[in-house]
Design a protein around this motif. Structure first.
Motif, mmCIF file in Angstrom:
data_model
loop_
_atom_site.group_PDB
_atom_site.id
_atom_site.type_symbol
_atom_site.label_atom_id
_atom_site.label_comp_id
_atom_site.label_asym_id
_atom_site.label_seq_id
_atom_site.Cartn_x
_atom_site.Cartn_y
_atom_site.Cartn_z
ATOM 1 N N GLY A 1 51.531 63.685 74.780
ATOM 2 C CA GLY A 1 50.168 63.580 74.268
ATOM 3 C C GLY A 1 49.579 62.198 74.329
ATOM 4 N N ALA A 2 50.401 61.195 74.654
ATOM 5 C CA ALA A 2 49.898 59.816 74.730
ATOM 6 C C ALA A 2 49.656 59.446 76.189
ATOM 7 N N SER A 3 48.653 58.626 76.421
ATOM 8 C CA SER A 3 48.347 58.174 77.781
ATOM 9 C C SER A 3 48.802 56.747 78.012
ATOM 10 N N GLU A 4 49.115 56.033 76.922
ATOM 11 C CA GLU A 4 49.549 54.645 77.025
ATOM 12 C C GLU A 4 50.805 54.445 76.184
ATOM 13 N N PRO A 5 51.592 53.418 76.491
ATOM 14 C CA PRO A 5 52.806 53.140 75.713
ATOM 15 C C PRO A 5 52.486 52.931 74.235
ATOM 16 N N GLN A 6 53.361 53.429 73.386
ATOM 17 C CA GLN A 6 53.220 53.308 71.944
ATOM 18 C C GLN A 6 54.270 52.341 71.389
ATOM 19 N N PRO A 7 54.016 51.718 70.218
ATOM 20 C CA PRO A 7 55.029 50.846 69.611
ATOM 21 C C PRO A 7 56.306 51.634 69.332
ATOM 22 N N ALA A 8 57.440 51.026 69.605
ATOM 23 C CA ALA A 8 58.718 51.715 69.393
ATOM 24 C C ALA A 8 59.787 50.707 69.013
ATOM 25 N N GLY A 9 59.591 50.056 67.876
ATOM 26 C CA GLY A 9 60.552 49.052 67.423
ATOM 27 C C GLY A 9 61.534 49.568 66.403
ATOM 28 N N THR A 10 61.316 50.820 65.943
ATOM 29 C CA THR A 10 62.239 51.437 64.998
ATOM 30 C C THR A 10 62.469 52.887 65.417
ATOM 31 N N LEU A 11 63.519 53.485 64.880
ATOM 32 C CA LEU A 11 63.775 54.894 65.161
ATOM 33 C C LEU A 11 62.622 55.751 64.654
ATOM 34 N N GLY A 12 62.048 55.382 63.519
ATOM 35 C CA GLY A 12 60.919 56.118 62.978
ATOM 36 C C GLY A 12 59.717 56.097 63.898
ATOM 37 N N GLN A 13 59.496 54.984 64.587
ATOM 38 C CA GLN A 13 58.368 54.898 65.518
ATOM 39 C C GLN A 13 58.603 55.748 66.761
ATOM 40 N N LEU A 14 59.854 56.025 67.085
ATOM 41 C CA LEU A 14 60.150 56.944 68.178
ATOM 42 C C LEU A 14 59.918 58.389 67.756
#
Length: 378
Positions: free
Chosen positions: A205-218
């Motif tokens: 559903g995303a078109s651009e990279p999202q922040p992923a610095g924690t497991l929760g953000q993944l």
């Protein structure tokens, strides 16, 4: 190599792949060995987990370790580390032998002799570190005999002498009966566990990279706050508790240990009144079809993958219990080929599967461990 491990066969295994102090083999070695199918993925990392247990609990007080130890240990921190290294060495040797089709009954017995020495050192020490190392020894032993003699999980247990497989529910019930109510532990991390953000995380559903610095953000992009979420084999992880604080209140936790579930209810029910804890086998869910928007698997499928019938039943049940458009989130050491293609897609039809790899950096480890988040939509 261990003092007497597997004699000449142990030497050959050592020549092919010397034991290492790293918590896990390199990802390329893991892939090569996994293709041979001789040794369960989870067991590849028992030695590394043993090191984390010893380093994290004895030396650093790592936050991923249990919150309290039951009793002080009679063994020194240095000795715990030596025993953990020996256990890691046993798993390396056994893995190499299994990969070369040389893990026979004689080799298993020789390796077991070293495992018994480790148990002897631990003796009656009642610390949680000793308890966990004993548990790991029991699974290494059980898997040795299961692979060398083609035994079922129940036949392994019937051998006695502290022999189990991770797919045996009695192993987990026995383990959690030895833990305290406030103990928590996360093999693969929890909601705020730091992971490497490589700038290439593009969830569905995303078109651009999202922040992923924690497991929760993944995990977050695949979850909605109002979702009905099933925690698939919750264990004594604090992931559900931390997700609840973040607003994910519709969580149902299942496990096969009544003692564990009673501890979790006693500790968390007042703080998380909308969360549920249900005794249930992951391969025989009693929920109605299409009950959940999301199912989170964090190591449970890894633990049972040595029992293919159990694994296939569990995968089928996750698919049945998901609503159309619902997503299975599987956090694992298994790469896309093994988890998605050979396990999930072999059992059920998924409209879309995405794989995100990440590394978790641990204060109690000298290196980085690679993990995968597989997100499969029904």
């Amino acid at each position: 190599m261990g003092k007497r491990a597997a004699g000449a066969k142990g030497k050959q295994a050592s020549d092919e792949g010397p034991a290492s102090a790293d918590p896990a083999p390199s990802s390329s070695k893991r892939s090569q060995r996994k293709k041979q199918g001789a040794w369960p993925t989870w067991l590849w990392f028992v030695g590394g987990f043993a090191l984390v247990v010893s380093l994290g609990r004895v030396f650093t007080g790592d936050s991923s370790a249990p919150s309290k130890r039951k009793k002080a240990s009679d063994l020194s921190p240095a000795r715990f580390l030596e025993l953990a290294l020996r256990l890691q060495e046993m798993t390396e040797i056994a893995s190499a032998l299994a990969g070369g089709d040389e893990l026979d009954s004689d080799a298993a017995k020789q390796l077991d002799a070293e495992l018994k020495e480790i148990e002897g050192e631990l003796g009656s020490d009642s610390s949680s570190t000793s308890r966990d190392l004993r548990s790991m020894v029991s699974v290494v032993r059980g898997t040795l005999y299961q692979k060398s003699e083609k035994l079922t999980d129940e036949e392994v247990e019937s051998l006695g002498g502290n022999s189990f497989t991770y797919a045996n529910p009695r192993y987990w019930d026995d383990y959690y009966n030895r833990t305290t109510e406030d103990e928590t532990y996360d093999w693969y991390g929890t909601w705020e566990t730091a992971v490497t953000d490589r700038g290439d995380f593009v969830p569905r559903g995303a078109s651009e990279p999202q922040p992923a610095g924690t497991l929760g953000q993944l995990l977050g992009p695949y979850l909605a706050k109002e979702s009905d979420i099933l925690m698939f084999g919750c264990g004594n992880s604090d992931l559900s508790e931390k997700m609840y604080v973040q607003g994910y209140e519709g969580i149902t936790n299942i496990d096969i240990s009544e003692k564990l579930l009673a501890n979790l209810r006693g500790r968390l029910q007042d703080k998380t009144p909308k969360m549920r804890w249900v005794f249930m086998n992951v391969s025989e869910l009693t929920f109605a079809d299409a009950s959940f928007d999301s199912i989170i698997d964090k190591g449970t499928l890894d633990a049972i993958e040595g029992n293919q019938a159990l694994l296939r039943a569990a995968v089928a049940e996750t698919h049945r219990a998901l609503r159309p458009g619902g997503v299975l989130l599987s956090i694992t050491f298994n790469n896309e080929e093994n988890r998605v293609q050979k396990q999930l897609r072999e059992v059920a039809e998924w409209s879309d599967c995405r794989t995100h790899s990440f590394e978790r950096i641990s204060a109690s480890s000298s290196g980085r461990n690679q993990y995968f988040l597989h997100a499969c939509q029904k």
